[in-house]
Scaffold this motif. Structure first.
Motif, short mmCIF file in Angstrom:
data_model
loop_
_atom_site.label_atom_id
_atom_site.label_comp_id
_atom_site.label_asym_id
_atom_site.label_seq_id
_atom_site.Cartn_x
_atom_site.Cartn_y
_atom_site.Cartn_z
N ALA A 14 -9.78 16.91 0.72
CA ALA A 14 -9.54 16.07 -0.46
C ALA A 14 -8.26 15.27 -0.27
N ARG A 15 -7.27 15.88 0.39
CA ARG A 15 -6.01 15.17 0.61
C ARG A 15 -6.16 14.09 1.68
N VAL A 16 -6.98 14.37 2.69
CA VAL A 16 -7.26 13.34 3.69
C VAL A 16 -7.96 12.15 3.00
N ALA A 17 -8.86 12.47 2.09
CA ALA A 17 -9.56 11.41 1.35
C ALA A 17 -8.60 10.66 0.44
N ASP A 18 -7.64 11.38 -0.16
CA ASP A 18 -6.62 10.71 -0.99
C ASP A 18 -5.82 9.71 -0.16
N LEU A 19 -5.45 10.12 1.06
CA LEU A 19 -4.72 9.20 1.95
C LEU A 19 -5.58 7.99 2.29
N LEU A 20 -6.85 8.26 2.56
CA LEU A 20 -7.77 7.17 2.89
C LEU A 20 -7.81 6.15 1.74
N ALA A 21 -7.84 6.67 0.53
CA ALA A 21 -7.88 5.77 -0.63
C ALA A 21 -6.61 4.92 -0.71
N LEU A 22 -5.51 5.43 -0.16
CA LEU A 22 -4.25 4.67 -0.15
C LEU A 22 -4.12 3.80 1.10
N GLY A 23 -5.15 3.83 1.96
CA GLY A 23 -5.08 3.05 3.20
C GLY A 23 -4.15 3.66 4.22
N ILE A 24 -4.03 4.98 4.21
CA ILE A 24 -3.09 5.67 5.10
C ILE A 24 -3.84 6.55 6.08
N GLN A 25 -3.48 6.44 7.35
CA GLN A 25 -4.08 7.26 8.39
C GLN A 25 -3.53 8.68 8.31
N ALA A 26 -4.40 9.66 8.56
CA ALA A 26 -3.99 11.07 8.57
C ALA A 26 -3.91 11.52 10.02
N ASP A 27 -2.69 11.62 10.52
CA ASP A 27 -2.47 12.00 11.93
C ASP A 27 -2.38 13.52 11.94
N LEU A 28 -3.52 14.16 12.17
CA LEU A 28 -3.64 15.60 11.97
C LEU A 28 -3.12 16.38 13.17
#
Lengths: 466, 466
Positions: B182-196
């Motif tokens: 859900a947090r990865v999706a939240d970042l996506l909604a902000l246009g932010i890459q999730a560098d896991l």
């Protein structure tokens, strides 16, 4: 005839003026105090006048006896009375312990210098301006060159003749030296050491002073020492950026340093200054050699002092970069960065020199010509000087760690610092802001392993005292 | 059933709940578009529920066919219609040319990231605060860990069981992943890459996640990729500070990177991040290996970008030091120094990541937990971003040197800069003050070898355009 202890006594005689008196006439004077004898070289001052300068280091009656290859100068005797030093005369600076300096009378010498390479080559007005600037600046040493650079066309140089190509290096120009000596004396009156740079690589063969023969080098050094060694504020810097001179080898520098060591009856401080590009590996002259009294370093990083102290001689970073706006990296530091480097080097037990290189101001770059100081660092260095002057010190000049802790936090801004304080009574701390120039007590007292909070701000120093 | 291009399609089936479905059940789905087939691993989501996630990269009708070791999950067929991407959906980020990035639809991706290692492990309120901070911050990537550190005692981890010593690494915790996703999706909604960040060395054997067997590592990576690879903003950072983990060798990291490469049908960006102490010699993973898509560097010196570009992959200095007031050197930079490093690295054609470590503020260190940003650097980085966004670029992402010159003057203050401009029409220049955040035209126009005057001030950039 009386002279202050550590003052200058001058003996004047007349002798042969024909031929080349600089080269042809040997003239020495032996000064005796009880069973102590110091022999100085005299020098030819032109127009048949010969002089010898002597600086006595013992109070009481000294006798002298001249000896010379010229009969007119040989066998003169006399006495002089050495009286106590006058106010402000603390004697020459010498090494104290392994890593520090002190005046001969034991008083503190801080060794916070500056550089004005060719200030004595400028107009009289500019020279006076430089002296006025130094009067209100916090510097106690000036690095300055005897020899001109390739691009300069001065009225006089140390040698006879003033045009490249027509200089006679077997003769000296007494007028040049009289003016130069007057400036050394002016610095002495201001309590400033004259760190005299005897050679430099910025000649590039134009004058040829960077590639004289061994005999010419020796005659030059002997004449310079004969004229200048008696001034108690003189230091010898054999060369600036010696490693940029491709015409001389390390063996040459060894030999020339040993000559100065032999000629100078007072053993003024002696070093040689590297020029290895500041961002390359630092390969200095071996400062461990006996002809060297202190380490005269060029390097941009004050943190290296810790490593250089492995050589048990004082570390003086005479060039750490200059405040200013020159095009080259060595000459366009901000005041923040310049002063940061001072605190870094000095809090590790070294000494750091100032320089300024604003290239677009009325009097141009201070490091070259002197003139006016435009930067913000001198005021901050004055503040630094006052902080270091108050630190309790041991006999060898080291800060007394049992009574005082000095921790420079640098260009970082940690919210706290962790210290392991020496056992015993607790310490009280002051927070020193090296940019705002404030000293603020820190609440509470601390002992043992402790953590002291800090404001989030760079360029702070914690000073703890008992 | 429709799904946006680069969106996520989820297929849900029920199957066996007994035994250890995570380990016992093979479940894969092959998606076909014309003659293009992408096969994804499904995953067990607990309570007898199995899912497969798929992100189509072509518009049009896709069919799928499941295969499984469990009969209930095997042989399911269906279709989905991939429709054009919605607003703000530019697809995943990929490498552009040798040294840059771009979104799949060709639009610009700036790669100015930040780090919040364990923000998803914090309270819901704090997570929301982090997202709110990111919404107004200039960052387009967040580095974040899947695994907890030795000192953390979270309610959930990726594995079953929440106490060190009682974790079953053969089973996963679907609830952990649902929250994380859900947090990865939240970042996506902000246009932010999730560098896991998939592994890190801060476990020290407490959880044991840093020293699992090769089979356990592989099962973990396969499960993570099955659940997360379909999110188009996911990047894989195999490990943080991999070289601080003494339990794994370079051969282990090679193998694990190759596993991710094999499991991930989309070939999301992959790298590994060194931890070699920033003031020692930098010995990175060999970024030339085919399993690596970009260089994820830790180093304090942005000037090194020039050297690292010899490896023809984008240079991303994910850790260059953090603004803040931590006790350790990596975490107490001033804003001036932090932003200086950004300009240095980025003007040489690299990318630099932000971090903040104010340890005494309400929400503690941003790099660890997220929360609020307290520093001055984000505003200056936003300004930097806007400057870089406007630069004319060639097809490979390089700044078009025939149309634009960008010269960062650094922490120095030269009174002029000398440039050799490319032949052709003259350039006009702007002076960019990276601290005052101003852009001021420079009088005149320039061509060929020229000298442009500058105010005596650090942190300036000259930008020339035709």
């Amino acid at each position: 005839m009386t002279v202050e202890r550590w003052g200058v006594h001058e003996l004047t005689l007349t002798g042969p003026a024909d031929g080349n008196p600089f080269a042809d006439v040997e003239f020495r004077v032996a000064y005796r105090y009880r069973n102590r004898v110091l022999t100085v070289d005299g020098f030819y001052d032109g127009d048949g006048v010969y002089r010898a300068r002597f600086s006595p280091d013992r109070e009481g009656e000294w006798s002298y006896l001249t000896s010379s290859s010229a009969p007119e100068l040989d066998g003169h005797r006399g006495t002089l009375l050495c009286i106590p030093p006058g106010p402000g005369n603390h004697g020459p600076v010498g090494v104290r312990g392994a890593h520090h300096f002190a005046y001969a009378d034991g008083s503190r010498y801080d060794c916070i210098g500056t550089t004005c390479y060719h200030w004595t080559y400028q107009s009289k007005d500019l020279q006076e301006l430089t002296l006025a600037s130094l009067r209100s600046a916090p510097f106690d040493k000036v690095r300055m060159c005897l020899l001109p650079t390739d691009g300069m066309r001065p009225e006089r140089t140390p040698f006879a003749g003033s045009t490249p190509g027509s200089v006679d290096v077997s003769r000296f120009d007494p007028s040049f030296f009289r003016e130069f000596e007057a400036r050394v004396a002016d610095l002495l009156a201001l309590g400033i050491q004259a760190d005299l740079i005897l050679f430099h690589p910025y000649d590039r063969g134009v004058w040829g002073f960077d590639r004289m023969t061994a005999a010419e080098d020796a005659a030059y050094l002997r004449y310079v020492v004969a004229r200048l060694a008696a001034y108690r504020n003189v230091w010898w810097s054999l060369s600036n950026e010696y490693d940029f001179n491709r015409e001389k080898t390390i063996a040459d520098w060894d030999r020339l340093l040993q000559l100065v060591q032999r000629y100078d009856p007072y053993q003024r401080l002696r070093s040689i200054h590297n020029g290895t590009k500041m961002y390359e590996v630092f390969t200095p002259y071996d400062f461990g050699k006996p002809c060297i009294t202190h380490q005269s370093v060029q390097h941009w990083d004050g943190a290296e002092v810790a490593a250089w102290r492995a050589c048990l001689k004082p570390v003086v970073i005479d060039e750490i970069g200059y405040e200013g706006n020159a095009g080259r990296r060595w000459g366009n530091l901000t005041a923040d960065e310049m002063v940061h480097r001072f605190w870094q080097g000095m809090s590790l037990g070294g000494y750091v020199g100032h320089g300024e290189s604003f290239v677009d101001r009325e009097t141009r770059a201070w490091i070259s010509v002197g003139g006016r100081l435009y930067g913000e660092s001198p005021a901050r260095i004055a503040f630094l000087r006052s902080v270091f002057a108050e630190l309790p010190r041991l006999g060898d000049g080291e800060v007394d760690a049992s009574r005082c802790v000095l921790q420079y936090l640098g260009d970082r801004q940690p919210s706290a610092v962790e210290l392991d304080l020496p056992p015993g009574d607790p310490f009280r701390f002051d927070l020193i802001d090296t940019r705002a120039l404030t000293i603020t007590p820190v609440a509470g007292s601390y002992s043992g392993s402790c953590r002291i909070p800090l404001p989030t701000h760079p360029y702070l120093v914690l000073r703890g005292t008992r």
